[in-house]
Design a protein around this motif. Sequence first.
Motif, PDB file in Angstrom:
ATOM      1  N   PRO A  43       0.763  -1.595   0.021  1.00 38.80           N
ATOM      2  CA  PRO A  43       0.031  -0.374  -0.224  1.00 38.80           C
ATOM      3  C   PRO A  43       0.265   0.999   0.585  1.00 38.80           C
ATOM      4  N   PRO A  44       0.399   2.449  -0.697  1.00 42.01           N
ATOM      5  CA  PRO A  44       1.111   3.429  -0.796  1.00 42.01           C
ATOM      6  C   PRO A  44       1.949   4.113   0.418  1.00 42.01           C
ATOM      7  N   ALA A  45       1.260   3.862   1.541  1.00 39.17           N
ATOM      8  CA  ALA A  45       2.641   4.401   2.869  1.00 39.17           C
ATOM      9  C   ALA A  45       3.384   3.645   3.073  1.00 39.17           C
ATOM     10  N   ALA A 106      -4.559  -0.239   7.764  1.00 41.18           N
ATOM     11  CA  ALA A 106      -6.473   0.498   6.632  1.00 41.18           C
ATOM     12  C   ALA A 106      -6.570   0.877   7.375  1.00 41.18           C
ATOM     13  N   PRO A 109      -4.307   6.828   9.601  1.00 43.75           N
ATOM     14  CA  PRO A 109      -4.905   7.740   8.480  1.00 43.75           C
ATOM     15  C   PRO A 109      -3.761   7.765   7.139  1.00 43.75           C
ATOM     16  N   GLU A 110      -3.856   7.961   6.542  1.00 42.90           N
ATOM     17  CA  GLU A 110      -3.381   7.931   5.292  1.00 42.90           C
ATOM     18  C   GLU A 110      -1.605   7.743   5.152  1.00 42.90           C
ATOM     19  N   GLU A 111      -0.816   8.654   5.613  1.00 45.58           N
ATOM     20  CA  GLU A 111      -0.230   8.774   5.788  1.00 45.58           C
ATOM     21  C   GLU A 111       0.245   8.763   7.190  1.00 45.58           C
ATOM     22  N   PRO A 112       0.747   7.669   8.000  1.00 47.28           N
ATOM     23  CA  PRO A 112       0.764   7.677   9.508  1.00 47.28           C
ATOM     24  C   PRO A 112       2.208   8.315   9.670  1.00 47.28           C
TER      25      PRO A 112
END
Length: 304
Positions: A43-45, A106, A109-112
């Motif tokens: 996933p992105p992060a 998941a 947040p989107e950017e942890p």
Amino acid sequence: MTDPITTDTDRALGFTIPQRHARGRIVRLGPVLDTILAAHAYPPAIEALLAEALTLAALIGSTLKDAGGQLTMQAQTQNGIVTLLVCDYRGGELRGYVQYDAERLAAGPEEPSLFALFGAGYLAITFDQATTGERYQGIVPLDGSSLSEAAEHYFLQSEQIPTLVRVGVGRAADGKRVAGGLLLQHLPEGEDGRERLHTRLDHPEWEHVAILGGTMAADELADPALPLETLVWRLFNEEEEVRLHGETAFARGCRCSPDYIAQVLGKFPPSEQQAMADENGVIFVDCAFCATKFPVPAASEIVT
């Protein structure tokens, strides 16, 4: 017809600023980075985290003077989303992977933050010298805002070398990941510096170099259309002398192979190999770095 955009990726460039008693290295990763990341469909992060780690491994590892030497970076967690991050560099070859809790990722947040990813974790940087067989390691807590900040703390704490580290992670026009990094260090006793524990911290010229280095933007580092030489010139074009040297090309390097896997499994007695095998008598071994599955026939037990 317009000329195609020249891309400058998968290499490192070293430089020194003699009058400022400083040395630096600038890198950019493109296809090599994308190949490593694509093996796991992160996933992105997590993708961005490993991209930063691989860039740091390229920055630090490519400074090794021992051609067969290896740098290993390992980050572990205490109650974080990430349970393990490992990447290494040897002879221009890079590899890395991340283990993480997908459900916790998941739910966040989107950017942890770095703390959310690692909790009270730590970063270990290990150097293995092939020529002498020597190994030394430094460990620093992951209590900053990024892996790059932890790497700065490593050099200050373990080697007592004032250091600036900058990493930028982005995407190329085709959507694939690109990352770049800048490493600047103060070496007051010449280009090679003195012994690490005797490096002085009070030379005023370092502040000048660090301020200039701090102006380098993340998007510049991750822009494949900008040659590395151009970035060095942008930072230090007013200096009396800047020497370019130490270019390194990067490749994805995974040292797994069918022969190596079979050799490792051969150290287990046949009874244990049979316990690891499936109903067809085959042991499947996954490489964590490249996600390749190796089928190896289990040894048969000898019946007397």
